[in-house]
Design an enzyme around this catalytic site. Structure first.
Site, PDB file in Angstrom:
ATOM      1  CG  ASN A   1      -2.035   1.048   1.049  1.00 17.41           C
ATOM      2  OD1 ASN A   1      -1.754   2.239   0.894  1.00 17.41           O
ATOM      3  ND2 ASN A   1      -3.275   0.614   1.077  1.00 17.41           N
ATOM      4  NE  ARG A   2       0.169   2.444  -5.049  1.00 12.17           N
ATOM      5  CZ  ARG A   2      -0.418   2.493  -6.236  1.00 12.17           C
ATOM      6  NH1 ARG A   2       0.290   2.736  -7.318  1.00 12.17           N
ATOM      7  NH2 ARG A   2      -1.719   2.309  -6.359  1.00 12.17           N
TER       8      ARG A   2
END
Length: 163
Positions: free
Chosen positions: A44-45
């Site tokens: 997840n960024r």
């Protein structure tokens, strides 16, 4: 085969009396639930995007992430307090019990509410807006499932949070 689980959100929102921005997700992923903190999946960024937007180093530990958010006047929580869900699949969410966002909105000077992805915004509009009567601004999801959005585009879109 029905692999639904009825789950309750198991960790607190992050905010303080200086939080001016509220970022809402849907419900913690399996990895986030294991880590007892937001955006725990390594792909997840979220943390990389917010660090890029604010010009800060990417926080690594839960404590660093909390300090980072509070230092940037950002509150983080989810729209859902409890639901039936299969794994981490937002599209499987049903039987929603919304989070009580007044916990934050009555204690912090939140100027803008942002949704991390379309599903967070959809759920907010359905379950939370009738209570808050505050608009939500949709941001592209930082989830690895949102492969259409490369890092550079995400950072550009999320730049609105800095303002």
């Amino acid at each position: 085969m029905n692999n639904y689980q009825t789950l309750s959100h198991s960790f607190e929102p992050v905010f303080d009396g200086n939080s001016e921005v509220l970022i809402l997700g849907t419900f913690p992923s399996v990895k986030s639930r294991e880590n007892h903190f937001y955006y725990g999946h390594p792909q997840n960024r979220f943390w990389k995007v917010l660090a890029a937007v604010t010009g800060c180093a990417v926080p690594r530990t839960v404590e660093e992430k909390k300090e980072f958010l509070l230092g940037q006047h950002i509150a983080v929580w989810d729209v859902i307090a409890q639901c039936d869900i299969i794994g981490s699949s937002d599209s499987s969410i049903k039987n929603v019990v919304p989070a009580d966002l007044s916990v934050i909105l009555e204690r912090a000077p939140v100027r803008n509410i942002y949704g991390n992805g379309a599903k967070a915004c959809e759920l907010y509009r359905k379950y939370s807006y009738p209570q808050t009567e505050r608009e939500i601004i949709k941001l592209p999801s930082t989830s690895p499932a949102n492969a259409a959005w490369q890092m550079e585009r995400l950072v550009e879109a999320w730049g609105i949070v800095r303002n």
